[in-house]
Design an enzyme around this catalytic site. Structure first.
Site, mmCIF file in Angstrom:
data_model
loop_
_atom_site.group_PDB
_atom_site.id
_atom_site.type_symbol
_atom_site.label_atom_id
_atom_site.label_comp_id
_atom_site.label_asym_id
_atom_site.label_seq_id
_atom_site.Cartn_x
_atom_site.Cartn_y
_atom_site.Cartn_z
ATOM 1 N N SER A 77 90.256 -9.783 -38.134
ATOM 2 C CA SER A 77 90.717 -8.715 -38.318
ATOM 3 C C SER A 77 92.259 -8.584 -38.889
ATOM 4 C CB SER A 77 90.096 -7.701 -37.314
ATOM 5 O OG SER A 77 91.169 -6.356 -37.257
ATOM 6 N N TYR A 112 89.488 -7.186 -27.939
ATOM 7 C CA TYR A 112 89.176 -7.472 -29.395
ATOM 8 C C TYR A 112 89.849 -8.238 -30.282
ATOM 9 C CZ TYR A 112 87.176 -6.466 -34.356
ATOM 10 O OH TYR A 112 86.997 -6.766 -35.721
#
Length: 245
Positions: free
Chosen positions: A142, A155
């Site tokens: 990501s 995350y």
């Protein structure tokens, strides 16, 4: 170029989101699919939808944060597929709270799925690629893996680690003479899959359409790209981050 037609592809987190979309696009490219997900019912629905495309499609219930579950799934994959040519580590979760509102269990669960799941799958599939001296590993990271985002510390931690492991492994393989085992790291911005409901995107950075992201990943695999950053200009934010202030 990585050949797709006739190849055996293993995708984690294949029951929904971009995992499901990638499975469909790879099937359209005549690849055979081993699909893993913790949601057995949804995974079987995906298998039935893709199974009509004329390629081999198998579904395996698997919690990639649990090594026994991974071992069981991999043993079944080995029975159904002679070898895995392309491994796509896609499964991931997010909690989405302020740092002090996260408990240790939240951090561990996200790291177990997003990081340790990727590591376990890679360690169990990579040896067969090394034996054949060919293969391709795709790690879905990501942009949160190189720029921290609020309410996403758990995350971000997992995706920073995913990128670091991928880069280190790529160098190890090259140094050891395994140049034909490719690693692609995918770093998209937030995708509209429901995983980040309520997220407020940055100015001029709309949430990405999952179909477009999945299509770009398939093309990146074919072209052996070491990195795929979506949208591409977000890589410059990282450069701004490391500049002296």
């Amino acid at each position: 170029m990585t050949q797709i037609a006739g190849k055996n592809i293993l995708i984690t987190g294949a029951a929904s989101g971009i995992g499901k979309l990638m499975a469909g696009y790879f099937a359209e490219a005549n690849a055979h699919l081993a699909m893993l997900d913790i949601n057995k019912d949804l995974l079987n629905q995906t298998k039935n939808q893709i199974g009509g495309k004329g390629v081999k499609v198998q579904a395996y219930d698997c919690d990639i944060s649990d090594e026994k579950s991974v071992d069981f799934a991999i043993s079944n994959v080995a029975k159904d597929f002679k070898e895995i040519d392309i491994l796509i580590n896609n499964a991931g979760i997010v909690v989405g709270k302020n740092f002090l509102d996260l408990n240790i269990q939240d951090f561990r669960k996200v790291l177990d799925v997003n990081l340790m799941g990727m590591i376990m799958m890679t360690q169990k599939i990579l040896p067969q690629m090394m034996t054949r001296k060919t293969g391709h590993i795709v790690n879905i990271a990501s942009t949160a893996g190189f720029i921290g985002m609020p309410k996403m510390s758990e995350y971000c931690a997992s995706k920073f680690a995913d990128i670091g492991v991928s880069d280190a492994l790529r160098l190890e393989l090259k140094k050891s003479g395994f140049d034909d085992i490719k690693i692609t790291v995918v770093c998209p911005y937030v995708i509209a899959t429901g995983m980040f409901n309520g997220f407020k995107p940055l100015f001029l950075n709309p949430v990405l359409k999952p179909e477009k992201v999945a299509q770009k990943i398939v093309r990146a695999v074919k072209k052996n790209k070491p990195y795929l950053i979506i949208p591409f200009y977000l890589k410059y934010l990282y450069l701004l981050k490391v500049l002296p202030v």
